[in-house]
Design an enzyme around this catalytic site. Structure first.
Site, PDB file in Angstrom:
ATOM      1  N   HIS A 110      30.107 -34.462  22.033  1.00  0.00           N
ATOM      2  CA  HIS A 110      29.050 -33.457  22.014  1.00  0.00           C
ATOM      3  C   HIS A 110      29.406 -32.220  22.823  1.00  0.00           C
ATOM      4  O   HIS A 110      29.054 -31.098  22.458  1.00  0.00           O
ATOM      5  CB  HIS A 110      27.754 -34.082  22.517  1.00  0.00           C
ATOM      6  CG  HIS A 110      27.184 -35.032  21.518  1.00  0.00           C
ATOM      7  ND1 HIS A 110      26.372 -36.076  21.836  1.00  0.00           N
ATOM      8  CD2 HIS A 110      27.340 -35.092  20.179  1.00  0.00           C
ATOM      9  CE1 HIS A 110      26.041 -36.726  20.751  1.00  0.00           C
ATOM     10  NE2 HIS A 110      26.629 -36.162  19.721  1.00  0.00           N
ATOM     11  N   CYS A 150      41.492 -24.110  -1.690  1.00  0.00           N
ATOM     12  CA  CYS A 150      40.318 -24.781  -1.123  1.00  0.00           C
ATOM     13  C   CYS A 150      40.320 -26.299  -1.305  1.00  0.00           C
ATOM     14  O   CYS A 150      39.404 -26.968  -0.868  1.00  0.00           O
ATOM     15  CB  CYS A 150      39.034 -24.207  -1.708  1.00  0.00           C
ATOM     16  SG  CYS A 150      38.816 -24.553  -3.456  1.00  0.00           S
TER      17      CYS A 150
HETATM   18  C1  PEP Z   1      39.306 -29.292  -5.979  1.00  0.00           C
HETATM   19  O1  PEP Z   1      39.278 -29.853  -7.074  1.00  0.00           O
HETATM   20  O2  PEP Z   1      40.362 -29.084  -5.353  1.00  0.00           O
HETATM   21  C2  PEP Z   1      38.064 -28.815  -5.328  1.00  0.00           C
HETATM   22  C3  PEP Z   1      38.124 -28.056  -4.282  1.00  0.00           C
HETATM   23  O3  PEP Z   1      36.861 -29.178  -5.805  1.00  0.00           O
HETATM   24  P1  PEP Z   1      36.217 -30.643  -5.822  1.00  0.00           P
HETATM   25  O4  PEP Z   1      36.951 -31.469  -4.834  1.00  0.00           O
HETATM   26  O5  PEP Z   1      34.774 -30.452  -5.468  1.00  0.00           O
HETATM   27  O6  PEP Z   1      36.401 -31.057  -7.230  1.00  0.00           O
END
Ligand code: PEP
Ligand code: MG
Length: 501
Positions: free
Chosen positions: A178, A448
């Site tokens: 925490h 991502c």
């Molecule tokens: C991916 O496919 O890399 C992504 C970021 O989306 P998700 O994991 O939600 O399919």
């Protein structure tokens, strides 16, 4: 002399040490009736903790409010009263009861074990109150300082003022404790868990949260300073790369931003509606997106339109159909709701599972017609990965979804793909060519998928020309550290090697 620990945040602080006074209350519990004395102490400690909570950031407030509730916990009270009934003094009963419960929490492990430190602090505060001695406060100093403590309780951490406390060093504590969460949300660079620390008040130290090191500064005196951290990773040659967070709810957004993320690079909107039996209406959706944008405090947020899949189906969309064409009427409604929310922050919207450049153009037209200003697509199907150069003038940005892309390139079920698959040279070639195409088209390109959380792969994506990364907040420190060790030219060379079969 350098000590190593767990860095929290990524700032650097240089300043003189002030040590937290050691908590060793002594004093006389007095002759009052132990039960009344105990009730008054519980009320006073809970009220004091609530006052401290009110001074905190959102994350800190919740943690210290939970500590206030702990002080009033009926189980703790019963354990203390039981000991008092058997003849123990109230302060002795508190210490014994707190330690008995702490042992049980520690044995249960997981989030129960995380509460042990908070419980022990509540116990210390009760004992101090019962003995009529004051609880040690943060040290006072006319000049800003680096706070050194054995272990700082959340109730003290919540009062850290970044203008006064440049940095924090604790012998104990870890990444998810925490105190770490509060230090992050306060923006105070911290290094925790350094072990025994032989530093005296007034000595000058340098606290580097990015590398998790504390160095005694024997050089000429320098003015105390905090070098503010940003959400950017800084490569060894000074090149910077924004590191954003992946999130699925407003609280996660608030936490990520509190921990220093530059913004949110992937908000999975489907996670808001997993329980919904019918599609949420436009007003309900808009309110939810406003909450997400507000939680980001004007930092950019990329909201991805619904992406139902086997592991996260939405009951109001046809099963087994992915991508923006699953239900055009509902997609239009979602885009309208997002446009309603747009004034609340820095909104960017992207579609998942887009098949090719033509489908990207179709989605971008719908999104812009709804009034959205910044529109992108997730590149996670090979059929779009080979067409990113054709996205010039079509979308404003792209994001590479390595989770689905890896499964698609290798022809394995996504649920069966292993973390190492994303580093397969065949997958990396597709990612590299998608990034190169997007850069050729003059687009911003983020990565991502989970692979961006892997420090080795994050370096390769930087070498391929990604303009940002978006990852789980817990992976930030490792990725920042890995990027900080190499120059942009070295990252490019590492990429060339990795792409060789
Ligand atoms: C991916 O496919 O890399 C992504 C970021 O989306 P998700 O994991 O939600 O399919
Ligand atoms: Mg995906």
């Amino acid at each position: 002399m350098t000590w190593h620990g767990i860095g929290i945040g990524d700032g650097i602080a240089v300043g003189p040490v002030r040590r937290m006074p050691v908590h060793a209350p002594s004093g006389d519990p007095g002759d009052d009736d132990p039960a009344e004395h105990l009730a008054a102490a519980v009320d006073a400690v809970a009220a004091d903790l609530r006052r401290r909570a009110a001074a905190g950031t959102e994350a800190g407030r919740r943690i210290v409010e939970a500590a206030a509730a702990m002080a009033r916990d009926p189980m703790l009270r019963a354990e203390i009263e039981d000991r008092v009934a058997r003849g123990a003094e109230a302060d002795v009963a508190v210490t014994a009861a707190v330690h008995a419960i702490a042992e049980r929490l520690a044995a249960a492990g997981g989030s129960s074990a995380d509460r042990v430190a908070d419980l022990l602090d509540v116990g210390r505060r009760l004992v101090a109150r019962l003995r009529g001695v004051s609880v040690p406060a943060l040290p006072d100093s006319d000049e800003p300082f680096v706070l050194v403590a054995d272990d700082l309780a959340p109730a003290d951490a919540v009062l850290l003022d970044p203008a006064r406390v440049l940095g924090l060093v604790c012998s104990r504590g870890g990444y998810t404790g925490h105190t770490a969460i509060i230090a992050r949300s306060r923006g105070v660079p911290a290094v925790l868990g350094v072990g025994a620390l032989d530093i005296r008040d007034g000595e000058l130290v340098r606290v580097d949260a990015g590398s998790g090191t504390v160095t005694r500064d024997d050089g000429p005196p320098t003015a105390p300073r905090a070098i503010p951290h940003t959400g950017r990773a800084v490569l060894a040659d000074g090149t910077s790369l924004p590191v954003l967070a992946n999130a699925g709810g407003p609280d996660e957004v608030a936490d990520a931003v509190g921990q220093g993320a530059e913004g949110v690079g992937l908000f999975r909107s489907e996670l808001l509606w997993l329980e919904a039996r019918t599609a949420p209406g436009r007003a309900e959706q808009a309110a939810a997106y406003v909450a997400v944008l507000r939680a980001a405090r004007n930092r950019p947020v990329v909201i991805r339109t619904w992406d139902p899949s086997e592991d996260k189906p939405l009951r109001f969309l046809p099963p087994g159909v992915r991508g923006p064409r699953a239900d055009e009427a509902l997609l239009r409604e979602q885009l309208a709701a997002l446009a309603d929310a747009q004034p609340a922050g820095d909104l960017h919207v992207m579609a998942p599972m887009v098949r090719d450049a033509a489908e990207a153009a179709w989605f971008a037209r719908l999104a812009r017609a709804a009034g959205l200003r910044s529109v992108g697509v997730v590149v996670e199907l090979p059929s779009l990965a080979v067409e990113t150069a054709q996205l010039a003038g079509v979308v404003d940005f792209v994001s590479i979804g390595t989770n689905d892309l890896t499964a698609q390139v290798l022809g394995v079920l996504r649920t069966r793909s292993r973390p190492a698959d994303a580093g397969d040279p065949r997958v990396l070639r597709v990612v590299a060519s998608a990034i190169a195409g997007a850069r050729e088209a003059g687009l911003q390109v983020s990565v991502c998928g989970e692979a961006a959380s892997d420090p080795r792969l994050a370096v390769l994506f930087a070498g391929m020309g990604a303009t940002s990364l978006s990852l789980a907040p817990s992976a930030r420190a490792g990725v920042h550290a890995a990027l900080g060790r190499i120059t942009a030219a070295e990252a490019r060379r590492a990429t060339e090697e990795a792409l060789r079969f």
